[in-house]
Design an enzyme around this catalytic site. Structure first.
Site, PDB file in Angstrom:
ATOM      1  N   HIS A  18       0.869  -1.201   0.000  1.00  0.00           N
ATOM      2  CA  HIS A  18       0.000   0.000   0.000  1.00  0.00           C
ATOM      3  C   HIS A  18       0.895   1.238   0.000  1.00  0.00           C
ATOM      4  O   HIS A  18       1.500   1.565   1.014  1.00  0.00           O
ATOM      5  CB  HIS A  18      -0.898   0.003   1.251  1.00  0.00           C
ATOM      6  N   HIS A  20       1.349   5.470  -1.751  1.00  0.00           N
ATOM      7  CA  HIS A  20       0.935   6.589  -2.606  1.00  0.00           C
ATOM      8  C   HIS A  20       2.185   7.153  -3.266  1.00  0.00           C
ATOM      9  O   HIS A  20       3.035   7.738  -2.584  1.00  0.00           O
ATOM     10  CB  HIS A  20       0.243   7.671  -1.765  1.00  0.00           C
ATOM     11  N   LEU A  21       2.285   6.974  -4.580  1.00  0.00           N
ATOM     12  CA  LEU A  21       3.474   7.465  -5.287  1.00  0.00           C
ATOM     13  C   LEU A  21       3.230   8.829  -5.931  1.00  0.00           C
ATOM     14  O   LEU A  21       4.169   9.438  -6.430  1.00  0.00           O
ATOM     15  CB  LEU A  21       3.921   6.458  -6.352  1.00  0.00           C
ATOM     16  N   ASN A  46      -5.442   7.266  -5.980  1.00  0.00           N
ATOM     17  CA  ASN A  46      -6.165   8.511  -5.653  1.00  0.00           C
ATOM     18  C   ASN A  46      -5.450   9.748  -6.167  1.00  0.00           C
ATOM     19  O   ASN A  46      -5.113  10.653  -5.426  1.00  0.00           O
ATOM     20  CB  ASN A  46      -6.449   8.606  -4.143  1.00  0.00           C
ATOM     21  N   HIS A 141     -10.473   1.047   2.119  1.00  0.00           N
ATOM     22  CA  HIS A 141     -10.279   2.086   3.133  1.00  0.00           C
ATOM     23  C   HIS A 141     -11.461   1.950   4.082  1.00  0.00           C
ATOM     24  O   HIS A 141     -12.580   2.354   3.760  1.00  0.00           O
ATOM     25  CB  HIS A 141     -10.222   3.485   2.516  1.00  0.00           C
ATOM     26  N   HIS A 179      -4.475  -0.474   6.075  1.00  0.00           N
ATOM     27  CA  HIS A 179      -4.040   0.309   7.239  1.00  0.00           C
ATOM     28  C   HIS A 179      -4.955   0.123   8.450  1.00  0.00           C
ATOM     29  O   HIS A 179      -5.592   1.067   8.920  1.00  0.00           O
ATOM     30  CB  HIS A 179      -3.862   1.795   6.904  1.00  0.00           C
ATOM     31  N   LEU A 224      -4.863   9.310   7.933  1.00  0.00           N
ATOM     32  CA  LEU A 224      -6.168   8.656   8.023  1.00  0.00           C
ATOM     33  C   LEU A 224      -6.044   7.199   7.612  1.00  0.00           C
ATOM     34  O   LEU A 224      -5.394   6.926   6.608  1.00  0.00           O
ATOM     35  CB  LEU A 224      -7.187   9.372   7.126  1.00  0.00           C
ATOM     36  N   ASP A 252       1.460   2.725   3.514  1.00  0.00           N
ATOM     37  CA  ASP A 252       0.594   3.894   3.324  1.00  0.00           C
ATOM     38  C   ASP A 252       1.421   5.180   3.286  1.00  0.00           C
ATOM     39  O   ASP A 252       0.944   6.242   3.699  1.00  0.00           O
ATOM     40  CB  ASP A 252      -0.496   3.990   4.399  1.00  0.00           C
ATOM     41  N   HIS A 256       3.000  14.691   1.488  1.00  0.00           N
ATOM     42  CA  HIS A 256       2.448  16.018   1.215  1.00  0.00           C
ATOM     43  C   HIS A 256       3.566  17.005   1.538  1.00  0.00           C
ATOM     44  O   HIS A 256       4.394  16.734   2.416  1.00  0.00           O
ATOM     45  CB  HIS A 256       1.252  16.324   2.122  1.00  0.00           C
TER      46      HIS A 256
HETATM   47  O1  DOR Z   1      -3.427   9.674   5.572  1.00  0.00           O
HETATM   48  C1  DOR Z   1      -3.792   9.348   4.464  1.00  0.00           C
HETATM   49  N1  DOR Z   1      -3.286   9.910   3.343  1.00  0.00           N
HETATM   50  N2  DOR Z   1      -4.753   8.432   4.348  1.00  0.00           N
HETATM   51  C2  DOR Z   1      -5.323   8.136   3.173  1.00  0.00           C
HETATM   52  O2  DOR Z   1      -6.212   7.314   3.152  1.00  0.00           O
HETATM   53  C3  DOR Z   1      -4.915   8.851   1.934  1.00  0.00           C
HETATM   54  C4  DOR Z   1      -3.558   9.382   2.058  1.00  0.00           C
HETATM   55  C5  DOR Z   1      -3.195  10.379   0.978  1.00  0.00           C
HETATM   56  O3  DOR Z   1      -3.427  10.102  -0.194  1.00  0.00           O
HETATM   57  O4  DOR Z   1      -2.646  11.438   1.317  1.00  0.00           O
HETATM   58 ZN    ZN Z   2      -3.386   5.073   1.649  1.00  0.00          ZN
END
Ligand code: DOR
Ligand code: ZN
Length: 345
Positions: A18, A20-21, A46, A141, A179, A224, A252, A256
């Site tokens: 899991h 996020h790239l 996403n 999720h 997660h 989250l 996860d 950011h």
């Molecule tokens: O903390 C999180 N960030 N939870 C998620 O489900 C999405 C992720 C994100 O894409 O920033």
């Molecule tokens: Zn995630």
């Protein structure tokens, strides 16, 4: 029982189930960290707009491959962002063609870029039936978005209201509870059939909600599902280090920029990719379960997904590693701390 303190640990190459790239500049910044640590990763869909059709995933996979460092040996495994309008035929064809490894269920509004998510699980009934039929895993999720429900209870309520009924209706559906953050999730997954498993992040093994709220509000500990109280962290540590094949590594990692996190409305997500293995291994060592780390990191996930185990190994050395305060504008998990293990190479 005394056990000799060994100075290195060599395990089969691990995978991240899991991650996020992102895309664009952020993708180019973060993908090398994941590729250095892991052989494969389940890539979350996403983006804006979301990766919703097989053609979107094929194009995104190309952008990921193009962003990799020249010497990387890394395979991105793509996922489909389910919406109320997902076309079961496109999804199943994408799966059959090897473009989609899995599909991701975001309840609409649950988290970052989930506005296009599913508003009612009943709306994708045909899609879920097809997935159960063809053996395509559903990554979930697991939080309700009902404003009446307290944010710390949203995972437990999701299990009650959505996941348990879904699995009663479609008992064959392969589900990864992503997660997991509560003892309720751990208990549910443990008691479910073998086609239900869970990923666990490093942050939910290390921190409870105090890390976010004591001594000032700490946005870099916010993700989250949100970190819960201590008993939940302890249940997660027990599950991760238990040796059960139902629990496996999923970082996860969700980068950011510092500005987006340190804001009046800070984004959810913890960037843990750069030192993910080091972070997890610290937990396994503290729990006296170093010998179970390889299963969690390199075997359980692949077996659940029905994919071959990786060839080759990685080695971690017992040596202090200082986590930088910031990596190109993004604050990593454990920023400013020293971890006791270092990934070699
Ligand atoms: O903390 C999180 N960030 N939870 C998620 O489900 C999405 C992720 C994100 O894409 O920033
Ligand atoms: Zn995630």
């Amino acid at each position: 029982m005394a056990r000799a303190m060994s100075e290195t640990l060599t395990i089969r190459r691990p995978d991240d189930w899991h991650v996020h790239l992102r895309d664009g500049d952020m993708l180019r910044h973060v993908v090398g960290h994941t590729a250095r640590q892991f052989a494969r990763a389940i890539v979350m869909p996403n983006l804006t707009p979301p990766v919703a059709r097989a053609a979107d995933a094929a194009a995104y996979r190309q952008r990921i491959l193009a962003a990799l460092p020249a010497d990387a040996d890394f395979t991105p495994l793509m996922t489909c962002y389910l919406t109320d309008a997902t076309d079961a035929d496109d999804l199943a064809a994408g799966h059959a063609d090897g473009i989609f490894t899995a599909a991701k269920l975001y309840p609409a509004g649950a988290t970052t870029n989930s506005a296009n998510g599913v508003t009612d699980i009943g709306n994708i009934r045909d899609v879920l039936e097809r997935m159960a039929e063809v053996g395509m895993p559903l990554c979930v999720h697991g939080e309700v978005t009902d404003p009446e429900i307290d944010v710390f209870d949203r995972e437990a309520v999701f299990i009650e209201r959505v996941l348990a009924p879904l699995l009663r209706d479609l008992p064959e559906l392969k589900v990864v509870f992503e997660h997991a953050t509560t003892e309720e999730a751990v208990a549910f997954v443990e008691s479910a059939r073998p086609n239900v498993a869970a990923t666990i992040t490093p942050q939910h093994l290390h921190i409870n909600r105090n890390a976010m709220l004591v001594g000032g509000i700490r946005p870099h500990a916010y993700c989250l599902p949100v970190a819960k109280r201590e008993k939940h962290r302890l249940a997660l540590r027990k599950a991760a280090t238990s040796g059960s094949g139902k629990f496996f590594l999923g970082t996860d990692s969700a980068p950011h920029t510092r500005e987006a996190k340190e804001s009046g409305c800070g984004c959810a997500g913890i960037f843990n990719a750069p030192f993910a293995l080091e972070s997890y291994l610290t937990v396994f060592e503290a729990e006296g379960a170093i010998e179970r780390f390889e299963g969690f990191a390199s075997e359980h996930g692949a077996r659940f997904y029905g994919l071959p185990l990786n060839e080759g190994t990685v080695t971690l050395q017992r040596a202090p590693v200082e986590v930088p305060a910031e990596l190109r504008g993004v604050v990593p998990f454990h920023a400013g701390d020293t971890l006791g293990w270092r990934l070699a190479g």
